[in-house]
Design an enzyme around this catalytic site. Structure first.
Site, PDB file in Angstrom:
ATOM      1  CD  GLU A 175      -2.995  -1.004   2.289  1.00 22.30           C
ATOM      2  OE1 GLU A 175      -4.070  -1.594   2.155  1.00 22.30           O
ATOM      3  OE2 GLU A 175      -2.714  -0.324   3.305  1.00 22.30           O
ATOM      4  CD  GLU A 362      -3.816  -5.617   4.097  1.00 17.85           C
ATOM      5  OE1 GLU A 362      -4.628  -4.749   4.485  1.00 17.85           O
ATOM      6  OE2 GLU A 362      -2.584  -5.484   4.188  1.00 17.85           O
TER       7      GLU A 362
END
Length: 452
Positions: A175, A362
């Site tokens: 991320e 995720e």
């Protein structure tokens, strides 16, 4: 599909035998033992010491004590029928000051984790960078210093050489939009820097590092599966007003397009004027150095965002309409429960022709879990997982290149600036005793994966 869930016929067989199922974690959130066996300080170690930066003043000194309890937790993964375990390697455990000598005790620690996974029949998936650059490198500028490409490349090479004989799946970075945006623009995450002058070089250097890390892994481990992960949000305008629609498109650049397009060879999106300033940090030849052909892209989604035009917000001219103001179902993070979002981001990323394979690395939800009579009943999380997995199946059945799904996360943990308040885990942790209790959602996921 929903009737299958209701009839308890909803299981992994619907996805095919080659679909990857797993659970994800991150070293700074679970390990603890911050000054053990030669580990150096990370930016999060320093950030959590600053007053007011983390909810309730929580720190990650012990966290889930995974450093000492890794064998117990891997055994729980095996018990829950979860075949793949995503974890990250802590850069300051491997190279305490980020650039100097390699710490043999750090190498030995991750060798023990990998070997224990293999012994238990659990496949290790490694993330190389999950937000914990060594503090000594941050003193030198961290992600704003172009030297980070060299620092990071050396670190990747050490990990590839040490663990590549057993680790077949690698994620270079986690991320980048979050750690550059929250850490180097908004200042709400470590290291707490603010402003466009920090954000833009951090973005460019993160892109260069993703590509450099991919190339090092490819050269060192030609048979490995190499990916990287991106945070993704389904963006919708607050209204069909032209200003709101345009604001949503600008938000999409920052939330979804910025990094995937840069690392794929498309270059930085030029939809937003301020992003053109990034060219001042680019050197001749950088366009080629930014690009790497990943084997898979990890997309991480939790919710959708509603965006409204706002002249008051600099650079982007857009603001989020908070979910708690929209009369929608919320998680403990005050995020909207909106399962269709994961379908929409899969479709969005699947439309990029250069992406070979997508994996949800995720997805999960925090709810206010409590132990009662030795059990944790969490029906909202079960419903969240069921509904989101159903949306993944919908995308797969429509031909999208979606090849895996990993739940965030294994155990309740240190949730960055939110401290220990949000509980995302399939396993409940009493942070005073470190007692583990499998939640109802963990039992549901286990059953789902066992095809019962």
């Amino acid at each position: 599909m929903i009737s299958d869930i209701e009839n308890q016929a909803f299981n992994k067989q619907l996805f095919g035998d080659d679909f990857e199922w797993g659970v994800s974690t991150a070293a700074p959130q679970i390990e603890g033992s911050l000054d053990t066996d030669g580990r150096g300080r990370s930016i999060w170690d320093v950030f959590t010491q600053k007053k007011g930066k983390v909810l309730n003043g929580h720190k990650a000194d012990i966290a889930c004590d995974f450093y000492n309890r890794y064998a117990e937790d891997i055994a729980l993964i095996k018990q829950l029928n979860i075949p793949n375990f995503r974890f990250s390697i802590a850069w300051p455990r491997i190279m305490p000051d980020g650039t100097g000598e390699v710490n043999p005790e750090g190498i030995a620690y991750y060798n023990r984790i990998i070997d224990e996974c293999i012994r238990q029949g659990v496949e290790p998936w490694v993330t190389l960078y999950h937000w914990d650059i060594p503090h000594e490198l941050e003193v030198k500028g961290g992600w704003t210093n172009r030297e980070v490409v060299t620092w990071f490349s050396n670190y990747v090479k050490v990990c590839a050489d040490a663990f590549g004989d057993r680790v077949k799946h690698w994620m270079v970075m986690n991320e980048p939009a979050v750690f550059t945006g929250a850490g180097y623009f908004l200042g709400i995450h470590a290291p707490g820097r603010t402003g466009i002058k920090n954000f833009l070089p951090a973005v460019h250097h993160a892109v260069l590092c993703m590509a450099a890390g991919g190339r090092i892994l490819r050269e060192t481990l030609p048979n490995a599966q190499i990916g990287t992960t991106f945070s993704c949000s389904h963006i919708e305008p607050y209204s069909l007003n032209a200003r709101d629609v345009a604001a949503a498109k600008r938000a999409d650049v920052f939330f979804n397009r910025l990094f995937i397009e840069a690392v794929s060879g498309m270059g930085y999106p030029d939809d937003i004027k301020v992003l053109k300033r990034i060219k001042q940090y680019m050197l001749p030849g950088d366009e080629a150095l930014m690009k790497f052909d990943f084997d898979f892209i990890g997309i991480q989604n939790y919710t959708r965002e509603i965006v409204k035009a706002s002249f008051l917000i600099p650079y982007i001219g857009a603001r989020l309409v908070k979910a708690e103001h929209r009369k929608v179902q919320l998680t403990d993070m005050k995020w909207e429960v909106y399962p269709q979002a994961i379908y929409n981001v899969i479709k969005k990323f699947d439309a990029y022709p250069f992406i070979k394979k997508l994996i949800i690395t995720e997805n999960g939800a925090a709810f206010p879990d409590q132990i009662s009579d030795g059990k944790v009943d969490d029906p909202k999380r079960i419903k969240y997982l069921q509904d989101h997995i159903a949306q993944v199946l919908k995308a797969k059945n429509e031909g999208c290149k979606i090849a895996g799904y990993f739940v965030w996360t294994l155990t309740d943990n240190f949730e960055w600036a939110e401290g220990y308040h949000p509980r995302f885990g399939l396993i409940y942790i009493d942070f005073k005793t470190q007692q583990r209790t499998i939640k109802g959602s963990g039992l549901w996921y286990s059953k789902f994966l066992s095809n019962i």
